[in-house]
Design a protein around this motif. Structure first.
Motif, PDB file in Angstrom:
ATOM      1  N   LYS A   6      49.810-102.965  27.042  1.00  0.00           N
ATOM      2  CA  LYS A   6      49.324-101.898  27.416  1.00  0.00           C
ATOM      3  C   LYS A   6      49.542-100.376  28.252  1.00  0.00           C
ATOM      4  CE  LYS A   6      45.325 -99.898  30.519  1.00  0.00           C
ATOM      5  NZ  LYS A   6      45.064 -99.537  29.833  1.00  0.00           N
ATOM      6  N   ILE A   7      50.273-100.162  27.551  1.00  0.00           N
ATOM      7  CA  ILE A   7      50.715 -98.324  27.523  1.00  0.00           C
ATOM      8  C   ILE A   7      50.254 -97.525  27.729  1.00  0.00           C
ATOM      9  CG2 ILE A   7      52.697 -97.634  26.654  1.00  0.00           C
ATOM     10  CD1 ILE A   7      53.021 -99.634  24.453  1.00  0.00           C
ATOM     11  N   GLY A  18      58.381 -85.418  28.031  1.00  0.00           N
ATOM     12  CA  GLY A  18      57.451 -86.537  27.509  1.00  0.00           C
ATOM     13  C   GLY A  18      57.540 -86.026  26.455  1.00  0.00           C
ATOM     14  N   GLU A  19      57.576 -85.558  25.613  1.00  0.00           N
ATOM     15  CA  GLU A  19      57.588 -84.735  24.310  1.00  0.00           C
ATOM     16  C   GLU A  19      58.433 -85.793  23.352  1.00  0.00           C
ATOM     17  OE1 GLU A  19      55.275 -81.986  21.771  1.00  0.00           O
ATOM     18  OE2 GLU A  19      54.681 -82.793  22.483  1.00  0.00           O
ATOM     19  N   PRO A  20      59.776 -86.376  23.469  1.00  0.00           N
ATOM     20  CA  PRO A  20      59.628 -87.374  22.379  1.00  0.00           C
ATOM     21  C   PRO A  20      59.619 -88.294  22.341  1.00  0.00           C
ATOM     22  CG  PRO A  20      61.805 -85.806  23.699  1.00  0.00           C
ATOM     23  CD  PRO A  20      60.689 -85.863  24.399  1.00  0.00           C
ATOM     24  N   ILE A  21      58.853 -89.245  23.768  1.00  0.00           N
ATOM     25  CA  ILE A  21      58.719 -90.228  23.474  1.00  0.00           C
ATOM     26  C   ILE A  21      57.034 -90.477  23.334  1.00  0.00           C
ATOM     27  CG2 ILE A  21      57.315 -91.940  25.904  1.00  0.00           C
ATOM     28  CD1 ILE A  21      59.843 -91.064  27.782  1.00  0.00           C
ATOM     29  N   ARG A  22      56.565 -89.406  23.647  1.00  0.00           N
ATOM     30  CA  ARG A  22      55.381 -89.011  22.742  1.00  0.00           C
ATOM     31  C   ARG A  22      55.645 -89.227  21.363  1.00  0.00           C
ATOM     32  NH1 ARG A  22      53.727 -84.271  25.721  1.00  0.00           N
ATOM     33  NH2 ARG A  22      52.225 -84.524  27.750  1.00  0.00           N
ATOM     34  N   LEU A  23      56.264 -88.382  20.729  1.00  0.00           N
ATOM     35  CA  LEU A  23      56.909 -88.022  19.498  1.00  0.00           C
ATOM     36  C   LEU A  23      56.676 -90.254  18.622  1.00  0.00           C
ATOM     37  CD1 LEU A  23      59.198 -85.411  19.369  1.00  0.00           C
ATOM     38  CD2 LEU A  23      57.246 -85.044  18.194  1.00  0.00           C
ATOM     39  N   GLU A  33      47.957 -94.530  26.229  1.00  0.00           N
ATOM     40  CA  GLU A  33      47.571 -92.930  26.434  1.00  0.00           C
ATOM     41  C   GLU A  33      47.476 -92.442  27.030  1.00  0.00           C
ATOM     42  OE1 GLU A  33      44.521 -92.373  30.854  1.00  0.00           O
ATOM     43  OE2 GLU A  33      45.338 -95.188  30.028  1.00  0.00           O
ATOM     44  N   ASP A  34      48.185 -91.387  26.944  1.00  0.00           N
ATOM     45  CA  ASP A  34      48.944 -90.404  26.974  1.00  0.00           C
ATOM     46  C   ASP A  34      48.010 -89.125  27.825  1.00  0.00           C
ATOM     47  OD1 ASP A  34      50.332 -87.769  26.624  1.00  0.00           O
ATOM     48  OD2 ASP A  34      49.448 -87.422  24.700  1.00  0.00           O
ATOM     49  N   ARG A  35      48.186 -89.998  29.079  1.00  0.00           N
ATOM     50  CA  ARG A  35      48.110 -89.439  30.009  1.00  0.00           C
ATOM     51  C   ARG A  35      47.961 -87.840  31.178  1.00  0.00           C
ATOM     52  NH1 ARG A  35      47.088 -92.957  35.685  1.00  0.00           N
ATOM     53  NH2 ARG A  35      46.217 -94.720  33.484  1.00  0.00           N
ATOM     54  N   ARG A  36      47.495 -86.874  30.899  1.00  0.00           N
ATOM     55  CA  ARG A  36      48.010 -85.248  31.359  1.00  0.00           C
ATOM     56  C   ARG A  36      47.730 -84.970  32.179  1.00  0.00           C
ATOM     57  NH1 ARG A  36      48.890 -82.520  25.139  1.00  0.00           N
ATOM     58  NH2 ARG A  36      49.357 -84.449  23.705  1.00  0.00           N
ATOM     59  N   ILE A  37      48.109 -84.866  33.179  1.00  0.00           N
ATOM     60  CA  ILE A  37      47.667 -84.732  34.418  1.00  0.00           C
ATOM     61  C   ILE A  37      47.478 -82.879  34.833  1.00  0.00           C
ATOM     62  CG2 ILE A  37      48.485 -86.574  35.567  1.00  0.00           C
ATOM     63  CD1 ILE A  37      50.235 -85.177  37.421  1.00  0.00           C
ATOM     64  N   SER A  38      47.064 -82.242  35.692  1.00  0.00           N
ATOM     65  CA  SER A  38      47.009 -81.225  35.970  1.00  0.00           C
ATOM     66  C   SER A  38      48.482 -80.933  36.700  1.00  0.00           C
ATOM     67  CB  SER A  38      45.485 -80.333  36.376  1.00  0.00           C
ATOM     68  OG  SER A  38      45.418 -81.237  37.616  1.00  0.00           O
ATOM     69  N   PHE A  39      48.517 -79.588  37.283  1.00  0.00           N
ATOM     70  CA  PHE A  39      49.625 -79.635  38.180  1.00  0.00           C
ATOM     71  C   PHE A  39      48.549 -79.249  39.580  1.00  0.00           C
ATOM     72  CE2 PHE A  39      51.477 -77.284  34.539  1.00  0.00           C
ATOM     73  CZ  PHE A  39      52.301 -78.122  34.437  1.00  0.00           C
ATOM     74  N   VAL A  56      56.626 -90.601  33.361  1.00  0.00           N
ATOM     75  CA  VAL A  56      56.219 -92.221  33.902  1.00  0.00           C
ATOM     76  C   VAL A  56      55.864 -92.848  33.121  1.00  0.00           C
ATOM     77  CG1 VAL A  56      57.187 -91.978  36.717  1.00  0.00           C
ATOM     78  CG2 VAL A  56      54.226 -92.545  35.782  1.00  0.00           C
ATOM     79  N   LEU A  57      55.887 -94.093  32.700  1.00  0.00           N
ATOM     80  CA  LEU A  57      56.069 -95.152  32.101  1.00  0.00           C
ATOM     81  C   LEU A  57      54.937 -96.513  32.061  1.00  0.00           C
ATOM     82  CD1 LEU A  57      55.357 -94.548  28.487  1.00  0.00           C
ATOM     83  CD2 LEU A  57      57.617 -96.335  27.863  1.00  0.00           C
ATOM     84  N   GLU A  58      53.817 -96.158  32.707  1.00  0.00           N
ATOM     85  CA  GLU A  58      53.660 -97.993  33.021  1.00  0.00           C
ATOM     86  C   GLU A  58      53.069 -98.603  31.559  1.00  0.00           C
ATOM     87  OE1 GLU A  58      49.830 -96.944  35.093  1.00  0.00           O
ATOM     88  OE2 GLU A  58      50.349 -96.199  36.231  1.00  0.00           O
ATOM     89  N   VAL A  59      53.239-100.164  31.754  1.00  0.00           N
ATOM     90  CA  VAL A  59      53.299-101.061  30.535  1.00  0.00           C
ATOM     91  C   VAL A  59      52.955-102.336  31.442  1.00  0.00           C
ATOM     92  CG1 VAL A  59      54.782-102.187  28.953  1.00  0.00           C
ATOM     93  CG2 VAL A  59      55.543-100.032  29.192  1.00  0.00           C
ATOM     94  N   ASN A  60      52.170-102.423  30.972  1.00  0.00           N
ATOM     95  CA  ASN A  60      51.189-103.871  31.341  1.00  0.00           C
ATOM     96  C   ASN A  60      50.474-103.559  32.986  1.00  0.00           C
ATOM     97  OD1 ASN A  60      50.826-104.611  29.174  1.00  0.00           O
ATOM     98  ND2 ASN A  60      52.668-105.620  28.707  1.00  0.00           N
ATOM     99  N   GLY A  61      50.481-102.677  33.605  1.00  0.00           N
ATOM    100  CA  GLY A  61      50.764-102.609  34.973  1.00  0.00           C
ATOM    101  C   GLY A  61      52.002-101.917  35.578  1.00  0.00           C
ATOM    102  N   LYS A  62      53.494-102.268  34.652  1.00  0.00           N
ATOM    103  CA  LYS A  62      54.082-101.642  35.951  1.00  0.00           C
ATOM    104  C   LYS A  62      54.797-100.390  34.839  1.00  0.00           C
ATOM    105  CE  LYS A  62      56.576-106.733  35.605  1.00  0.00           C
ATOM    106  NZ  LYS A  62      57.009-107.745  34.915  1.00  0.00           N
ATOM    107  N   VAL A  63      55.554 -99.606  36.544  1.00  0.00           N
ATOM    108  CA  VAL A  63      56.358 -98.570  36.527  1.00  0.00           C
ATOM    109  C   VAL A  63      57.576 -97.710  35.946  1.00  0.00           C
ATOM    110  CG1 VAL A  63      55.989 -95.871  37.363  1.00  0.00           C
ATOM    111  CG2 VAL A  63      53.417 -97.655  37.593  1.00  0.00           C
ATOM    112  N   TYR A  64      57.234 -97.575  34.748  1.00  0.00           N
ATOM    113  CA  TYR A  64      59.079 -97.006  34.462  1.00  0.00           C
ATOM    114  C   TYR A  64      59.737 -95.788  34.528  1.00  0.00           C
ATOM    115  CZ  TYR A  64      58.794-102.264  32.793  1.00  0.00           C
ATOM    116  OH  TYR A  64      58.774-103.458  33.047  1.00  0.00           O
ATOM    117  N   THR A  65      60.892 -94.897  34.657  1.00  0.00           N
ATOM    118  CA  THR A  65      60.915 -94.509  34.619  1.00  0.00           C
ATOM    119  C   THR A  65      62.427 -93.768  34.281  1.00  0.00           C
ATOM    120  OG1 THR A  65      63.032 -94.295  36.469  1.00  0.00           O
ATOM    121  CG2 THR A  65      60.744 -94.022  36.883  1.00  0.00           C
TER     122      THR A  65
END
Length: 250
Positions: A6-7, A18-23, A33-39, A56-65
């Motif tokens: 679950k990513i 974030g763009e290269p990661i989305r790509l 899930e491409d979660r885009r937050i407001s300012f 940040v990237l959440e993978v199976n509930g763990k957060v990575y930077t």
């Protein structure tokens, strides 16, 4: 491509880091899930971020930077062609060269002295930029085939920013001489899995004419965000965002 993981990518609704990661995820057909937050929500969300930064990237509930670490993970999940240690060495070389250029121009964004900012950008444009870009162009010429690497995704993101017209004193045609770089950028742009994707807001690649040079010109919402104990890097980033939103230059 279905994934057992679950990513979730958490970032603003724009290109940036974030763009290269989305790509990479889209190219690999990886569900995420491409979660885009407001300012306006950022000050509250910031408190829960490990380093007070995005993406940040959440993978199976763990957060990575860290953007490069996240990009490497995304490329591995996406099944990018495996490389030899020497090839990975060259890819990293290209990425860090691009980062040197990005950091140098980024450091000029909040300069209060317009003349100093102009002088620094002219030096960047006439010395630092061509030196590194000519070298990258030669490396791109040596690349064989159409297999994409994470360096190509970074090239796509950086070239779009430098060429979008939002940076005052930096002409939109600045990357035009580097034909081999642009060929790699086009490989990314025309990838069939990217066509029709809402990757980032178009204003980040379409500059207008009005000039913004001081934080006082920012919208009230953006000023409030900037007061929440941001680092200088985040303040520069938010200033870029405001310019993109208003179609202005910085």
């Amino acid at each position: 491509m279905p994934s057992d993981d679950k990513i979730t990518l958490i970032y603003f609704d724009l290109a940036g880091g974030g763009e290269p990661i989305r790509l990479a995820f889209h190219i690999g057909g990886i569900e995420f899930e491409d979660r885009r937050i407001s300012f306006k929500d950022w000050p509250e969300i910031k408190k829960d971020m490990p380093l007070g930064q995005l993406p940040v990237l959440e993978v199976n509930g763990k957060v990575y930077t860290q953007c490069l670490a996240m990009l490497r993970f995304a490329a591995d999940k996406a099944g990018f062609a495996k490389k030899t240690p020497e090839e990975n060495f060259r890819i990293d070389e290209m990425i860090y060269a691009l980062q040197d250029l990005t950091s140098a121009i980024g450091n000029t964004i909040h300069m209060e002295d317009n003349k100093e900012r102009e002088d620094r950008r002219i030096k960047w444009l006439t010395a630092d930029f061509p030196t590194i870009m000519m070298y990258l162009d030669k490396l791109c010429e040596q690349q064989q085939g159409d297999d994409l690497t994470i360096a190509d995704l970074q090239l796509y993101s950086r070239v779009n920013w430098w060429s979008c017209g939002v940076l005052k004193n930096i002409p939109k045609e600045c990357c035009a001489p580097y034909k081999n770089v642009l060929k790699r950028v086009e490989l990314v742009r025309k990838h069939p899995r990217l066509l029709g994707q809402n990757l980032s807001r178009p204003l980040l690649t379409q500059g207008k004419d009005e000039v913004i040079s001081k934080g006082d010109d920012m919208s009230p919402e953006m000023q409030n965000v900037g007061k929440q104990g941001q680092t200088s890097d985040m303040n520069r980033f938010l200033h870029c965002v405001n310019a993109a939103e208003t179609g202005s230059q910085i």
